[in-house]
Design a protein around this motif. Sequence first.
Motif, PDB file in Angstrom:
ATOM      1  N   ILE A  26      53.292   6.807   9.317  1.00 45.52           N
ATOM      2  CA  ILE A  26      51.996   6.785   8.642  1.00 45.52           C
ATOM      3  C   ILE A  26      51.669   5.354   8.245  1.00 45.52           C
ATOM      4  O   ILE A  26      52.374   4.765   7.430  1.00 45.52           O
ATOM      5  CB  ILE A  26      52.026   7.679   7.389  1.00 45.52           C
ATOM      6  N   PRO A  27      50.618   4.763   8.824  1.00 49.15           N
ATOM      7  CA  PRO A  27      50.225   3.414   8.400  1.00 49.15           C
ATOM      8  C   PRO A  27      49.555   3.475   7.029  1.00 49.15           C
ATOM      9  O   PRO A  27      48.823   4.418   6.729  1.00 49.15           O
ATOM     10  CB  PRO A  27      49.242   2.971   9.480  1.00 49.15           C
ATOM     11  N   ALA A  28      49.830   2.468   6.196  1.00 50.33           N
ATOM     12  CA  ALA A  28      49.248   2.473   4.854  1.00 50.33           C
ATOM     13  C   ALA A  28      49.091   1.052   4.332  1.00 50.33           C
ATOM     14  O   ALA A  28      49.913   0.181   4.602  1.00 50.33           O
ATOM     15  CB  ALA A  28      50.137   3.270   3.905  1.00 50.33           C
ATOM     16  N   ASN A  34      46.661   8.124  -2.430  1.00 53.33           N
ATOM     17  CA  ASN A  34      46.587   9.098  -1.333  1.00 53.33           C
ATOM     18  C   ASN A  34      47.914   9.370  -0.639  1.00 53.33           C
ATOM     19  O   ASN A  34      48.079  10.423  -0.036  1.00 53.33           O
ATOM     20  CB  ASN A  34      45.604   8.599  -0.265  1.00 53.33           C
ATOM     21  N   ILE A  35      48.843   8.430  -0.695  1.00 54.44           N
ATOM     22  CA  ILE A  35      50.011   8.507   0.191  1.00 54.44           C
ATOM     23  C   ILE A  35      50.908   9.702  -0.095  1.00 54.44           C
ATOM     24  O   ILE A  35      51.444  10.311   0.831  1.00 54.44           O
ATOM     25  CB  ILE A  35      50.804   7.179   0.189  1.00 54.44           C
ATOM     26  N   ALA A  36      51.078  10.082  -1.347  1.00 49.89           N
ATOM     27  CA  ALA A  36      51.945  11.223  -1.655  1.00 49.89           C
ATOM     28  C   ALA A  36      51.426  12.499  -1.000  1.00 49.89           C
ATOM     29  O   ALA A  36      52.197  13.268  -0.430  1.00 49.89           O
ATOM     30  CB  ALA A  36      52.078  11.405  -3.164  1.00 49.89           C
ATOM     31  N   ARG A  37      50.105  12.712  -1.074  1.00 53.60           N
ATOM     32  CA  ARG A  37      49.520  13.911  -0.453  1.00 53.60           C
ATOM     33  C   ARG A  37      49.703  13.886   1.059  1.00 53.60           C
ATOM     34  O   ARG A  37      50.039  14.907   1.680  1.00 53.60           O
ATOM     35  CB  ARG A  37      48.039  14.020  -0.795  1.00 53.60           C
ATOM     36  N   VAL A  57      56.601   5.470   6.197  1.00 55.27           N
ATOM     37  CA  VAL A  57      55.315   4.907   5.798  1.00 55.27           C
ATOM     38  C   VAL A  57      55.360   3.436   6.179  1.00 55.27           C
ATOM     39  O   VAL A  57      56.187   2.676   5.667  1.00 55.27           O
ATOM     40  CB  VAL A  57      55.047   5.091   4.292  1.00 55.27           C
ATOM     41  N   MET A  58      54.505   3.061   7.114  1.00 56.31           N
ATOM     42  CA  MET A  58      54.432   1.690   7.607  1.00 56.31           C
ATOM     43  C   MET A  58      53.491   0.929   6.682  1.00 56.31           C
ATOM     44  O   MET A  58      52.282   0.933   6.869  1.00 56.31           O
ATOM     45  CB  MET A  58      53.935   1.676   9.053  1.00 56.31           C
ATOM     46  N   ASP A  59      54.075   0.333   5.650  1.00 53.60           N
ATOM     47  CA  ASP A  59      53.296  -0.298   4.594  1.00 53.60           C
ATOM     48  C   ASP A  59      52.951  -1.731   4.951  1.00 53.60           C
ATOM     49  O   ASP A  59      53.828  -2.539   5.233  1.00 53.60           O
ATOM     50  CB  ASP A  59      54.080  -0.251   3.289  1.00 53.60           C
ATOM     51  N   GLY A  60      51.672  -2.046   4.913  1.00 52.96           N
ATOM     52  CA  GLY A  60      51.179  -3.385   5.231  1.00 52.96           C
ATOM     53  C   GLY A  60      51.225  -4.320   4.042  1.00 52.96           C
ATOM     54  O   GLY A  60      50.251  -5.003   3.763  1.00 52.96           O
ATOM     55  N   ASP A  61      52.349  -4.329   3.313  1.00 51.56           N
ATOM     56  CA  ASP A  61      52.542  -5.204   2.154  1.00 51.56           C
ATOM     57  C   ASP A  61      51.515  -4.900   1.059  1.00 51.56           C
ATOM     58  O   ASP A  61      50.850  -5.800   0.533  1.00 51.56           O
ATOM     59  CB  ASP A  61      52.510  -6.672   2.563  1.00 51.56           C
ATOM     60  N   GLN A  63      49.610  -4.082  -2.377  1.00 55.28           N
ATOM     61  CA  GLN A  63      49.656  -4.721  -3.694  1.00 55.28           C
ATOM     62  C   GLN A  63      49.726  -3.702  -4.821  1.00 55.28           C
ATOM     63  O   GLN A  63      49.804  -4.085  -5.985  1.00 55.28           O
ATOM     64  CB  GLN A  63      48.425  -5.615  -3.871  1.00 55.28           C
ATOM     65  N   ASP A  64      49.693  -2.419  -4.495  1.00 56.40           N
ATOM     66  CA  ASP A  64      49.756  -1.368  -5.500  1.00 56.40           C
ATOM     67  C   ASP A  64      51.104  -0.644  -5.405  1.00 56.40           C
ATOM     68  O   ASP A  64      52.081  -1.211  -4.934  1.00 56.40           O
ATOM     69  CB  ASP A  64      48.568  -0.415  -5.358  1.00 56.40           C
ATOM     70  N   GLN A  65      51.163   0.581  -5.806  1.00 53.50           N
ATOM     71  CA  GLN A  65      52.403   1.362  -5.841  1.00 53.50           C
ATOM     72  C   GLN A  65      52.566   2.280  -4.622  1.00 53.50           C
ATOM     73  O   GLN A  65      53.232   3.308  -4.707  1.00 53.50           O
ATOM     74  CB  GLN A  65      52.440   2.200  -7.128  1.00 53.50           C
ATOM     75  N   THR A  66      51.996   1.884  -3.494  1.00 50.16           N
ATOM     76  CA  THR A  66      52.082   2.711  -2.285  1.00 50.16           C
ATOM     77  C   THR A  66      53.527   3.025  -1.918  1.00 50.16           C
ATOM     78  O   THR A  66      53.879   4.184  -1.677  1.00 50.16           O
ATOM     79  CB  THR A  66      51.375   2.023  -1.102  1.00 50.16           C
ATOM     80  N   ARG A  67      54.376   2.011  -1.848  1.00 48.09           N
ATOM     81  CA  ARG A  67      55.772   2.230  -1.455  1.00 48.09           C
ATOM     82  C   ARG A  67      56.479   3.196  -2.402  1.00 48.09           C
ATOM     83  O   ARG A  67      57.170   4.114  -1.964  1.00 48.09           O
ATOM     84  CB  ARG A  67      56.529   0.909  -1.402  1.00 48.09           C
TER      85      ARG A  67
END
Length: 84
Positions: A26-28, A34-37, A57-61, A63-67
């Motif tokens: 999943i790119p993010a 949104n990512i948890a859902r 989750v392919m995180d593009g660095d 700046q929030d708490q996505t990871r």
Amino acid sequence: MVHEGSACRGWTNVGRVPATRVLVAIPAWNEEGNIARVVTDARKAALDLDLTCEVLVMDGDSQDQTREEAVKAGARPKIGRAHV
């Protein structure tokens, strides 16, 4: 037999032998809200289909708490500098 909570936690066999294995990538980028859902929906879909899966989750660095939110939902984050 499917065991509650076993789908998408690594490569755990959730039923039939041999299990069908899938990788959900999943790119993010800054998707904290949104990512948890999305991760939960992917894991549920795999469980419904008796699939063994791993969610990345392919995180593009972000700046929030996505990871952090992805990990809480059961995904494994992969971090990169490029925005996806």
